[in-house]
Motif scaffolding. Structure first.
Motif, PDB file in Angstrom:
ATOM      1  N   HIS A 218       0.833  -1.208   0.000  1.00 40.48           N
ATOM      2  CA  HIS A 218       0.000   0.000   0.000  1.00 40.48           C
ATOM      3  C   HIS A 218       0.870   1.261   0.000  1.00 40.48           C
ATOM      4  CE1 HIS A 218      -4.122  -1.703   1.531  1.00 40.48           C
ATOM      5  NE2 HIS A 218      -3.857  -2.029   0.288  1.00 40.48           N
ATOM      6  N   ASP A 219       1.916   1.258   0.810  1.00 34.71           N
ATOM      7  CA  ASP A 219       2.802   2.432   0.919  1.00 34.71           C
ATOM      8  C   ASP A 219       3.384   2.799  -0.447  1.00 34.71           C
ATOM      9  OD1 ASP A 219       4.217   4.311   2.772  1.00 34.71           O
ATOM     10  OD2 ASP A 219       5.987   3.326   1.948  1.00 34.71           O
ATOM     11  N   ASP A 220       3.805   1.810  -1.202  1.00 35.13           N
ATOM     12  CA  ASP A 220       4.404   2.097  -2.511  1.00 35.13           C
ATOM     13  C   ASP A 220       3.377   2.654  -3.498  1.00 35.13           C
ATOM     14  OD1 ASP A 220       6.952   1.360  -1.727  1.00 35.13           O
ATOM     15  OD2 ASP A 220       6.693  -0.735  -2.304  1.00 35.13           O
TER      16      ASP A 220
ATOM     17  N   ILE B  64       0.723   4.442  -2.557  1.00 34.27           N
ATOM     18  CA  ILE B  64       0.469   5.804  -2.065  1.00 34.27           C
ATOM     19  C   ILE B  64       1.595   6.743  -2.490  1.00 34.27           C
ATOM     20  CG2 ILE B  64       0.311   7.232   0.020  1.00 34.27           C
ATOM     21  CD1 ILE B  64      -0.930   4.658   1.379  1.00 34.27           C
ATOM     22  N   ASP B  65       2.835   6.274  -2.328  1.00 34.78           N
ATOM     23  CA  ASP B  65       4.009   7.106  -2.632  1.00 34.78           C
ATOM     24  C   ASP B  65       4.378   7.114  -4.114  1.00 34.78           C
ATOM     25  OD1 ASP B  65       4.170   7.496   0.072  1.00 34.78           O
ATOM     26  OD2 ASP B  65       5.990   6.315   0.384  1.00 34.78           O
ATOM     27  N   LYS B  66       3.646   6.373  -4.945  1.00 39.05           N
ATOM     28  CA  LYS B  66       4.009   6.227  -6.365  1.00 39.05           C
ATOM     29  C   LYS B  66       5.470   5.825  -6.498  1.00 39.05           C
ATOM     30  CE  LYS B  66       0.653   9.695  -7.727  1.00 39.05           C
ATOM     31  NZ  LYS B  66       0.147   9.727  -6.314  1.00 39.05           N
TER      32      LYS B  66
ATOM     33  N   VAL C 276      10.311   1.189  -7.021  1.00 40.20           N
ATOM     34  CA  VAL C 276      11.251   0.118  -6.702  1.00 40.20           C
ATOM     35  C   VAL C 276      11.267  -0.159  -5.203  1.00 40.20           C
ATOM     36  CG1 VAL C 276      13.156   1.772  -6.859  1.00 40.20           C
ATOM     37  CG2 VAL C 276      13.675  -0.661  -6.912  1.00 40.20           C
ATOM     38  N   ARG C 277      11.336  -1.438  -4.878  1.00 39.24           N
ATOM     39  CA  ARG C 277      11.338  -1.915  -3.492  1.00 39.24           C
ATOM     40  C   ARG C 277      12.105  -3.229  -3.452  1.00 39.24           C
ATOM     41  NH1 ARG C 277       9.899  -0.376   1.545  1.00 39.24           N
ATOM     42  NH2 ARG C 277       8.197   0.839   0.660  1.00 39.24           N
ATOM     43  N   ARG C 278      12.968  -3.385  -2.491  1.00 36.44           N
ATOM     44  CA  ARG C 278      13.795  -4.596  -2.379  1.00 36.44           C
ATOM     45  C   ARG C 278      14.518  -4.889  -3.697  1.00 36.44           C
ATOM     46  NH1 ARG C 278       9.382  -8.335   0.967  1.00 36.44           N
ATOM     47  NH2 ARG C 278       9.647  -7.307   2.984  1.00 36.44           N
TER      48      ARG C 278
HETATM   49 MG    MG Z   1       7.380   4.866   1.660  1.00 38.59          MG
END
Ligand code: MG
Ligand code: IPE
Ligand code: IPE
Ligand code: MG
Length: 321
Positions: free
Chosen positions: A83-85, A87-89, A92-94
């Protein structure tokens, strides 16, 4: 001080958590299965489920329930990230493209909902009413912290108290849920559970302060997620607050909102933070919380897990991702 060596005594338990996470994606609907597999794949640090396992193993416990609880905690964490990603548009993650980047915001919202429900169901599978209540209260607290953050975007007149309250809500609540729920799967006396709750809370605050520092001094390559993203969202964290106090006049953070070139202001702010004592001061605040967490632990019996919990307080302040 590597995470892998801190985790070593709990490797078998963690492997079983990974198995359980894999099992969650085995559903008879290929599209959902793919989303679940992608988001739960092992590439995060797994620090929250490790906390649950360590705290549960301090006393006589039900291993099956403890593993279910540890898995539920990591699924809940994953849901907040998905959800955070969105919301923040964030793309990239991990070190991999996010769900919202590869699929869409809509899929991220729905997958996050599914994951929250999965975490709730898994918590309920322990038949532990305390853990079930804790799950619901924690989810409320995290949502509250995130809503608070959204309403305070670009608000430059925030007090430190507001920052610490938000950090407590969005991050420390889940850390202390991880420790409390683990302990609740065992026959720990209430006094010990309370010590572990406090420890998880203090560790969680330190963890988020360091995350906020890394957003200024890390790179996307190191972090596996975008750097500078807090200012981009208008999220005023401790480093920004200290910079605003030090340079109340000509401060790029004051020009962020409505700037034609936000990236330029972010870059200036980042340089100013890096070239001042702000980073060191923030690390000092994080270290103070870690010291507090260590003090809490001294009151617990000296069992094998205690050293691991102490080591985690060291890890939090030296981590680079
Ligand atoms: Mg964030
Ligand atoms: C990221 O948590 C979100 C924060 C609370 C700062 P982690 O840094 O634990 O993320 P993963 O699970 O290792 O990717
Ligand atoms: C995350 O805080 C807290 C959550 C409840 C997800 P951040 O917004 O700092 O997390 P990152 O930096 O995107 O991982
Ligand atoms: Mg962050």
């Amino acid at each position: 001080l590597e995470l892998s060596s801190i985790y070593a005594p709990f490797q078998d338990d963690l492997a079983r958590v990974e198995d359980r996470l894999k099992a969650v994606s085995r559903v008879d609907f290929a599209h959902l299965s793919e989303l679940l597999e992608y988001s739960l794949r092992s590439s995060g640090k797994r620090i929250r489920p490790v906390l649950t396992i360590i705290c549960g193993k301090f006393y006589k416990h039900n291993a099956d329930h403890l593993l279910a609880m540890a898995t539920a905690v990591e699924i809940m964490h994953t849901a907040t990230l998905v959800h955070d990603d969105a919301i923040d548009k964030s793309y990239v993650r991990r070190g991999r493209p996010t769900i919202n980047a590869l699929w869409s915001d809509e899929k991220a919202v729905l997958l996050g909902d599914y994951l929250f429900a999965e975490a709730g169901a898994m918590t309920a599978s322990t038949d532990n009413l305390r853990a079930i209540k804790l799950f619901a209260e924690t989810l409320k607290t995290i949502s509250r912290g995130e809503i608070n953050q959204a309403y305070n975007a670009f608000n430059l007149k925030q007090s430190r108290e507001m920052y610490f309250q938000r950090v407590a809500q969005k991050t420390a609540a889940l850390f202390s849920m991880a420790t409390e729920s683990g302990a609740a799967m065992s026959q720990a006396p209430e006094e010990s559970i309370q010590i572990l709750v406090k420890y998880g809370y203090d560790l969680g605050i330190a963890f988020q302060i360091v995350d906020d520092i890394l957003d200024f001094i890390g790179t996307e390559e190191e972090l596996g997620k975008p750097a500078g993203s807090d200012l981009n969202q208008g999220t005023i964290t401790l480093p920004s607050m200290l910079l605003l106090e030090k340079y109340p006049r000509d401060n790029p953070i004051k020009k962020l909102q409505g700037s034609k070139d936000r990236q330029k202001e972010i870059q200036r702010a980042t340089e100013m933070v890096r070239n001042s004592s702000v980073i060191q001061e923030c690390y000092q605040v994080a270290s103070d919380y870690c010291a507090k967490a260590r003090r809490d632990l001294k009151k617990l019996p000296d069992r094998p897990g205690r050293q691991s919990l102490l080591d985690l307080t060291e890890f939090v302040t030296i981590r680079k991702k």
